[in-house]
Write a protein that holds these residues in place. Structure first.
Motif, PDB file in Angstrom:
ATOM      1  N   MET A  78      26.791 -16.522  43.607  1.00  0.00           N
ATOM      2  CA  MET A  78      26.417 -15.144  43.318  1.00  0.00           C
ATOM      3  C   MET A  78      26.890 -14.795  41.910  1.00  0.00           C
ATOM      4  SD  MET A  78      27.828 -11.698  45.145  1.00  0.00           S
ATOM      5  CE  MET A  78      26.505 -10.721  45.786  1.00  0.00           C
ATOM      6  N   ASP A  79      26.041 -14.188  41.135  1.00  0.00           N
ATOM      7  CA  ASP A  79      26.406 -13.738  39.800  1.00  0.00           C
ATOM      8  C   ASP A  79      27.418 -12.603  39.882  1.00  0.00           C
ATOM      9  OD1 ASP A  79      24.740 -15.505  38.509  1.00  0.00           O
ATOM     10  OD2 ASP A  79      23.054 -14.117  38.427  1.00  0.00           O
ATOM     11  N   MET A  80      28.030 -12.319  38.754  1.00  0.00           N
ATOM     12  CA  MET A  80      28.976 -11.216  38.698  1.00  0.00           C
ATOM     13  C   MET A  80      28.310 -10.009  38.059  1.00  0.00           C
ATOM     14  SD  MET A  80      32.820 -10.715  37.559  1.00  0.00           S
ATOM     15  CE  MET A  80      33.145 -10.894  39.282  1.00  0.00           C
ATOM     16  N   SER A  81      28.532  -8.855  38.668  1.00  0.00           N
ATOM     17  CA  SER A  81      28.122  -7.607  38.032  1.00  0.00           C
ATOM     18  C   SER A  81      29.384  -6.802  37.746  1.00  0.00           C
ATOM     19  CB  SER A  81      27.148  -6.816  38.911  1.00  0.00           C
ATOM     20  OG  SER A  81      27.786  -6.357  40.078  1.00  0.00           O
ATOM     21  N   LEU A  82      29.356  -6.073  36.653  1.00  0.00           N
ATOM     22  CA  LEU A  82      30.500  -5.273  36.215  1.00  0.00           C
ATOM     23  C   LEU A  82      30.020  -3.860  35.948  1.00  0.00           C
ATOM     24  CD1 LEU A  82      31.823  -7.917  33.697  1.00  0.00           C
ATOM     25  CD2 LEU A  82      32.904  -7.327  35.871  1.00  0.00           C
ATOM     26  N   HIS A  83      30.731  -2.895  36.494  1.00  0.00           N
ATOM     27  CA  HIS A  83      30.386  -1.498  36.304  1.00  0.00           C
ATOM     28  C   HIS A  83      31.637  -0.778  35.807  1.00  0.00           C
ATOM     29  CE1 HIS A  83      28.454   2.342  36.972  1.00  0.00           C
ATOM     30  NE2 HIS A  83      29.511   2.727  37.648  1.00  0.00           N
ATOM     31  N   VAL A  84      31.522  -0.078  34.687  1.00  0.00           N
ATOM     32  CA  VAL A  84      32.657   0.629  34.093  1.00  0.00           C
ATOM     33  C   VAL A  84      32.479   2.117  34.331  1.00  0.00           C
ATOM     34  CG1 VAL A  84      33.935   1.083  31.954  1.00  0.00           C
ATOM     35  CG2 VAL A  84      32.843  -1.144  32.305  1.00  0.00           C
ATOM     36  N   GLN A  85      33.566   2.755  34.755  1.00  0.00           N
ATOM     37  CA  GLN A  85      33.517   4.197  34.996  1.00  0.00           C
ATOM     38  C   GLN A  85      34.871   4.806  34.665  1.00  0.00           C
ATOM     39  OE1 GLN A  85      32.322   3.702  39.061  1.00  0.00           O
ATOM     40  NE2 GLN A  85      34.371   4.057  39.839  1.00  0.00           N
ATOM     41  N   GLY A  86      34.855   6.097  34.373  1.00  0.00           N
ATOM     42  CA  GLY A  86      36.102   6.823  34.138  1.00  0.00           C
ATOM     43  C   GLY A  86      36.751   7.166  35.457  1.00  0.00           C
ATOM     44  N   ARG A  87      37.998   7.526  35.418  1.00  0.00           N
ATOM     45  CA  ARG A  87      38.721   7.894  36.628  1.00  0.00           C
ATOM     46  C   ARG A  87      39.251   9.300  36.457  1.00  0.00           C
ATOM     47  NH1 ARG A  87      42.679   4.363  40.117  1.00  0.00           N
ATOM     48  NH2 ARG A  87      40.864   4.443  41.409  1.00  0.00           N
ATOM     49  N   ILE A  88      39.109  10.097  37.504  1.00  0.00           N
ATOM     50  CA  ILE A  88      39.660  11.446  37.468  1.00  0.00           C
ATOM     51  C   ILE A  88      41.167  11.320  37.268  1.00  0.00           C
ATOM     52  CG2 ILE A  88      40.078  13.528  38.824  1.00  0.00           C
ATOM     53  CD1 ILE A  88      37.364  12.984  40.188  1.00  0.00           C
ATOM     54  N   GLY A  89      41.677  12.049  36.315  1.00  0.00           N
ATOM     55  CA  GLY A  89      43.099  11.958  36.007  1.00  0.00           C
ATOM     56  C   GLY A  89      43.392  10.935  34.921  1.00  0.00           C
ATOM     57  N   GLY A  90      42.350  10.294  34.412  1.00  0.00           N
ATOM     58  CA  GLY A  90      42.527   9.370  33.302  1.00  0.00           C
ATOM     59  C   GLY A  90      42.381   7.921  33.691  1.00  0.00           C
ATOM     60  N   GLY A  91      42.240   7.106  32.704  1.00  0.00           N
ATOM     61  CA  GLY A  91      42.082   5.673  32.925  1.00  0.00           C
ATOM     62  C   GLY A  91      40.628   5.268  33.029  1.00  0.00           C
ATOM     63  N   VAL A  92      40.429   3.979  33.033  1.00  0.00           N
ATOM     64  CA  VAL A  92      39.102   3.387  33.141  1.00  0.00           C
ATOM     65  C   VAL A  92      39.119   2.427  34.320  1.00  0.00           C
ATOM     66  CG1 VAL A  92      37.457   1.840  31.995  1.00  0.00           C
ATOM     67  CG2 VAL A  92      38.609   3.605  30.685  1.00  0.00           C
ATOM     68  N   VAL A  93      38.004   2.381  35.052  1.00  0.00           N
ATOM     69  CA  VAL A  93      37.862   1.476  36.190  1.00  0.00           C
ATOM     70  C   VAL A  93      36.722   0.507  35.895  1.00  0.00           C
ATOM     71  CG1 VAL A  93      37.394   1.263  38.658  1.00  0.00           C
ATOM     72  CG2 VAL A  93      38.594   3.279  37.796  1.00  0.00           C
ATOM     73  N   ILE A  94      36.989  -0.776  36.080  1.00  0.00           N
ATOM     74  CA  ILE A  94      35.935  -1.790  36.057  1.00  0.00           C
ATOM     75  C   ILE A  94      35.775  -2.277  37.486  1.00  0.00           C
ATOM     76  CG2 ILE A  94      35.209  -4.059  35.240  1.00  0.00           C
ATOM     77  CD1 ILE A  94      36.970  -3.639  32.774  1.00  0.00           C
ATOM     78  N   VAL A  95      34.585  -2.068  38.032  1.00  0.00           N
ATOM     79  CA  VAL A  95      34.280  -2.555  39.379  1.00  0.00           C
ATOM     80  C   VAL A  95      33.547  -3.886  39.223  1.00  0.00           C
ATOM     81  CG1 VAL A  95      33.100  -2.081  41.547  1.00  0.00           C
ATOM     82  CG2 VAL A  95      34.109  -0.189  40.249  1.00  0.00           C
ATOM     83  N   ALA A  96      34.151  -4.940  39.768  1.00  0.00           N
ATOM     84  CA  ALA A  96      33.572  -6.281  39.681  1.00  0.00           C
ATOM     85  C   ALA A  96      33.000  -6.667  41.036  1.00  0.00           C
ATOM     86  CB  ALA A  96      34.639  -7.283  39.260  1.00  0.00           C
ATOM     87  N   ARG A  97      31.839  -7.326  40.989  1.00  0.00           N
ATOM     88  CA  ARG A  97      31.180  -7.744  42.235  1.00  0.00           C
ATOM     89  C   ARG A  97      30.620  -9.147  42.040  1.00  0.00           C
ATOM     90  NH1 ARG A  97      27.818  -4.401  45.967  1.00  0.00           N
ATOM     91  NH2 ARG A  97      26.940  -5.941  47.373  1.00  0.00           N
ATOM     92  N   GLY A  98      30.930 -10.034  42.982  1.00  0.00           N
ATOM     93  CA  GLY A  98      30.387 -11.381  42.938  1.00  0.00           C
ATOM     94  C   GLY A  98      31.432 -12.415  42.585  1.00  0.00           C
TER      95      GLY A  98
END
Length: 105
Positions: A1-21
């Motif tokens: 399975m390939d990897m997908s990456l989704h970047v989003q901000g987080r309430i209260g600060g910081g950055v989240v990278i959601v990795a799948r695969g």
């Protein structure tokens, strides 16, 4: 399975990278680039949500260690969130649990 990456901000600060695969040799360049972009400007905390990672090989482990180092150099903190059972087992085997501040068991 390939990897997908989704970047989003987080309430209260910081950055989240959601990795799948699969975080393997074929995905590490994209993963490293995503981490690098997410650390500009330094977000304070960079969260890696890894609950959907289904496989990781040695190059993926190397990419996580490099991400930890990059975050430190940028003055940010790297947090592994929701590591999958596969990932936890691999990190334990590699002796990297304490590097990422994960519980030993």
């Amino acid at each position: 399975m390939d990897m997908s990456l989704h970047v989003q901000g987080r309430i209260g600060g910081g950055v989240v990278i959601v990795a799948r695969g699969d975080l393997d040799y074929g995905a590490t360049d994209r993963f490293r680039q995503c981490v690098e972009r997410s650390l500009r400007p330094p977000p304070g905390t960079l969260h890696l949500d890894l609950r959907l990672v289904t496989f990781i090989d040695s190059s993926g482990i190397g990419a996580l260690v490099a991400a930890h180092r990059q975050a430190e150099q940028a003055g940010s903190r790297l947090v592994l969130e929701n590591p999958s059972a596969v990932l936890l087992r691999t990190l334990r085997t590699a002796g990297l649990i304490s590097l990422f501040g994960l519980p030993p068991q």
